[in-house]
Structures are given as structure tokens and as C-alpha cells.
Design a protein around this motif. Structure first.
Motif, PDB file in Angstrom:
ATOM      1  N   ASP A 118       0.853  -1.180   0.000  1.00  0.00           N
ATOM      2  CA  ASP A 118       0.000   0.000   0.000  1.00  0.00           C
ATOM      3  C   ASP A 118       0.892   1.235   0.000  1.00  0.00           C
ATOM      4  N   CYS A 120       0.741   5.041   0.643  1.00  0.00           N
ATOM      5  CA  CYS A 120      -0.042   6.153   1.190  1.00  0.00           C
ATOM      6  C   CYS A 120       0.758   6.735   2.352  1.00  0.00           C
ATOM      7  N   CYS A 130      -3.437  11.805   4.417  1.00  0.00           N
ATOM      8  CA  CYS A 130      -2.727  11.049   3.379  1.00  0.00           C
ATOM      9  C   CYS A 130      -1.699  11.877   2.621  1.00  0.00           C
ATOM     10  N   SER A 165      -3.051   4.310  -2.609  1.00  0.00           N
ATOM     11  CA  SER A 165      -4.413   4.387  -2.052  1.00  0.00           C
ATOM     12  C   SER A 165      -4.798   5.786  -1.593  1.00  0.00           C
ATOM     13  N   ASP A 166      -3.943   6.753  -1.826  1.00  0.00           N
ATOM     14  CA  ASP A 166      -4.084   8.093  -1.250  1.00  0.00           C
ATOM     15  C   ASP A 166      -5.178   8.931  -1.876  1.00  0.00           C
ATOM     16  N   SER A 191      -3.965   0.476  -8.858  1.00  0.00           N
ATOM     17  CA  SER A 191      -4.439   1.754  -8.336  1.00  0.00           C
ATOM     18  C   SER A 191      -5.769   1.616  -7.597  1.00  0.00           C
ATOM     19  N   TYR A 192      -5.824   2.202  -6.395  1.00  0.00           N
ATOM     20  CA  TYR A 192      -7.118   2.396  -5.741  1.00  0.00           C
ATOM     21  C   TYR A 192      -7.824   3.503  -6.536  1.00  0.00           C
ATOM     22  N   LYS A 195     -12.040   5.066  -4.758  1.00  0.00           N
ATOM     23  CA  LYS A 195     -12.017   4.891  -3.305  1.00  0.00           C
ATOM     24  C   LYS A 195     -12.939   5.925  -2.672  1.00  0.00           C
ATOM     25  N   TYR A 201     -14.503   2.047   6.885  1.00  0.00           N
ATOM     26  CA  TYR A 201     -13.068   1.954   7.164  1.00  0.00           C
ATOM     27  C   TYR A 201     -12.740   1.980   8.651  1.00  0.00           C
ATOM     28  N   GLN A 221     -11.133  11.760  -0.979  1.00  0.00           N
ATOM     29  CA  GLN A 221     -11.824  10.509  -1.289  1.00  0.00           C
ATOM     30  C   GLN A 221     -13.208  10.816  -1.865  1.00  0.00           C
ATOM     31  N   LYS A 248     -13.059   0.416  -3.825  1.00  0.00           N
ATOM     32  CA  LYS A 248     -13.013   0.285  -2.367  1.00  0.00           C
ATOM     33  C   LYS A 248     -14.003   1.272  -1.746  1.00  0.00           C
ATOM     34  N   TYR A 271     -11.715  -4.247  -2.865  1.00  0.00           N
ATOM     35  CA  TYR A 271     -11.230  -4.377  -1.485  1.00  0.00           C
ATOM     36  C   TYR A 271     -12.427  -4.616  -0.573  1.00  0.00           C
TER      37      TYR A 271
END
Length: 324
Positions: A118, A120, A130, A165-166, A191-192, A195, A201, A221, A248, A271
């Protein structure tokens, strides 16, 4: 009495025929198992909201990784808990950082297991966001340089794939450029891409010690109400060089998975996040559901919606159940 020419139960009545016409299949090869690595040699620390999942030392990570590999799970994704945090997340891109040291140990001791990291800053910053903070929010472009450095340090330590994931704009391009410039053009990026700013979370933030110290992550996000935006985000990451795109969380966004499957032919990951895992675990521990049946149904739901890859904390159990 009139009977239709088509009777669905003719096929459903036989286990053999049900297997023969089954439209969706699940394999251990579809799974990635998340792991949380921390410095030290103390006992593993179980995450209270995620029964069966631990913060653990590098030595213990290696032991569990051997178990994961023996079960046939092809890959793990690593998250780190550093000894110290600062405003710029220095441990994230340190050559002696927690993830860098964990990668080296895994590649030495379990070389057949693919190691994904990951990428981030939230686990490494003292403010829990992030990236670099400027005027009370994350500075997108200043953060890109650090994310690129982090990804490069992971690959130099031996990572097989990096997964940003940022949700900073342009981070896939920044990572692709630095990897290519340093001779790592063969390293893929997962790549996320999509998200969401999600309430699912919560348990992860305990696991990774990454709760924001102020505000939230909605400025970077995605809004859970948005569907078309997901297509734009995925398109942008593909254009920047992503090899795999991810959605995700999973369960609340099966429609997004299907949209991306319909529109793109890249490998697609989902995810199955901490909150989804914790809800099933809590219900199972209370005897309210059949854990195996519900987990396997959930995995098939991801596959049916279009996922090729499932990142899930249930991975070890799923692998065992698939062998029955």
C-alpha cells in the motif's frame, strides 16, 4: 394443469448439473491477504474490532506469510505501523522503514509469495492524513513527490507491485514516471482508482493507527453518492498507467464494480474492507449467521459483479473452505 416448457428445477435438482452450469467461479488465485507490520518482538496484537487479524512483528509476519503461501494464496498486501510519526511521514520512504524491512524479510523467507505494498502517507503522518498539510488540507502536488519516493523505496526493497491508495490527483503518473526512470518499468501498479469516503473503514483505522487528528478525508476521497465520477477516476488512472484498477469498499459499491467491468478490460480488483469483515465476524460470533456460507456468498457477489481480484481479510478461511 398447464406446465411451462422451461422448468428451472430440472437443473437445480442435481448437484452435478448445478456445478456444470454454474456461471461464476471463485478460486484461491483470486485472493490477496492484507497484513499489518510493526517493529518490535512483542506478542502479536489482535485488532479488537477485527477478530483474527493482528498487528505483528516482522518475524510473525513471516510465519503467517508461510501459512498464506501454503494455502495457495498468491499475494499479500502490506500496511505498516512505524515506530515514530511526523508531519511528512518520513518512515514511509525510509530505506529502513517498517514496510521496507518487511518486504526484504518476506522476499528472503517466502520468495514464492507476491508482495504488494500500500502506498499512502496516512499510517506514517502524525496528523493521520494522506499527505502534506497546507492551510488545513492535503496539498495534492506536494504530496505526489513523497508518494513517488515511497513507491520507489518499496520496489527497491523488493516489492512486486505497488498500490497507491491516497487518492491524490496524478499520483499514478508520478509513480509510473519515477519507477520507469529508475529501471523498474516492469513493476505493475494496482491503483485504488475508485475509493470512497466511507464509514466502512473504521476498524482499519484501529489496525493501522491512522485516524485523522482533525477533519476527515472527503476532500480527496470520493462522495458515496457519485457513480459517474467513478468512471472518470478510473479513466484518469488508466491513462496515467495503472495496470489494475480497484474499487473500495466492496459491498456497497457492487454497481460500480459492474460499471467498470462493462467499460474497461483491465484487471479489476475490489477491497472487501475492514468494516465489511467486522460485521460478518460479529454476526458469526453471536451465532446470527453461518460464517462460511455468508463469506463465500460475499466472495461470489464480488466475482459476479466483475472483480478479478479480491483483497479480503477472509482470504485464509476462504482458501481452506475452497479445499473442502
Amino acid at each position: 394443469m398447464f406446465f411451462p416448457q422451461f422448468r428451472a428445477r430440472r437443473i437445480r435438482g442435481s448437484e452435478i448439473f448445478r456445478r456444470m452450469v454454474r456461471e461464476t467461479s471463485l478460486s484461491v488465485n483470486d485472493l490477496i491477504y492484507p497484513m499489518f507490520s510493526a517493529f518490535g518482538n512483542g506478542p502479536r496484537k489482535e485488532i479488537s474490532s477485527m477478530p483474527g487479524i493482528y498487528q505483528q512483528s516482522i518475524a510473525d509476519i513471516v510465519v503467517e506469510a508461510r501459512e498464506v503461501y501454503a494455502l495457495g494464496i498468491p499475494a499479500v498486501i502490506l500496511f505498516g505501523i512505524p515506530e515514530t510519526k511526523d508531519a511528512v511521514g518520513s518512515d514511509a520512504y525510509s530505506d529502513t522503514g517498517i514496510i521496507q524491512e518487511t518486504i526484504r524479510a518476506l522476499k528472503k523467507e517466502v520468495p514464492g509469495l507476491a508482495v504488494i505494498t500500500d502506498v499512502c502517507m496516512c499510517e506514517y503522518t502524525d496528523h493521520g492524513h494522506c499527505g502534506i498539510i497546507k492551510d488545513g488540507d492535503v496539498d495534492n502536488d506536494a504530496t505526489l513527490e513523497l508518494l513517488a519516493k515511497e513507491a520507489l523505496s518499496h520496489v527497491q526493497a523488493g516489492a512486486d507491485m505497488v498500490a497507491p491508495s491516497d487518492m491524490m490527483d496524478g499520483r499514478v503518473a508520478a509513480i509510473r514516471e519515477i519507477l520507469d526512470d529508475n529501471g523498474y518499468d516492469a513493476i505493475p501498479i494496482m491503483s485504488y482508482a475508485v475509493k470512497y469516503a466511507s464509514g466502512y473503514y473504521g476498524p482499519f483505522r484501529e489496525a493501522a493507527d491512522s485516524t485523522p487528528q482533525f477533519g476527515d478525508r472527503r476532500s480527496y476521497q470520493m462522495d458515496p453518492a457519485n457513480r459517474l465520477e467513478a468512471l472518470r477516476e478510473a479513466a484518469a488512472d488508466i491513462e496515467e498507467g495503472a495496470d489494475i484498477i480497484m474499487v473500495k469498499p466492496g459491498l456497497p459499491y457492487l454497481d460500480i464494480l459492474r460499471d467498470l467491468r462493462n467499460d474497461y478490460n483491465l484487471p479489476l480488483a475490489v477491497y472487501n474492507v475492514s468494516g465489511e469483515y467486522s460485521m460478518i465476524k460479529a454476526a458469526a460470533l453471536n451465532g446470527w449467521i453461518d460464517e462460511e456460507r455468508v463469506v463465500m456468498e460475499t466472495m461470489l457477489g464480488f466475482k459476479r459483479a466483475g472483480a478479478d481480484i479480491i483483497i479480503t481479510y477472509h482470504a485464509k478461511d476462504v482458501a481452506r473452505w475452497l479445499k473442502k
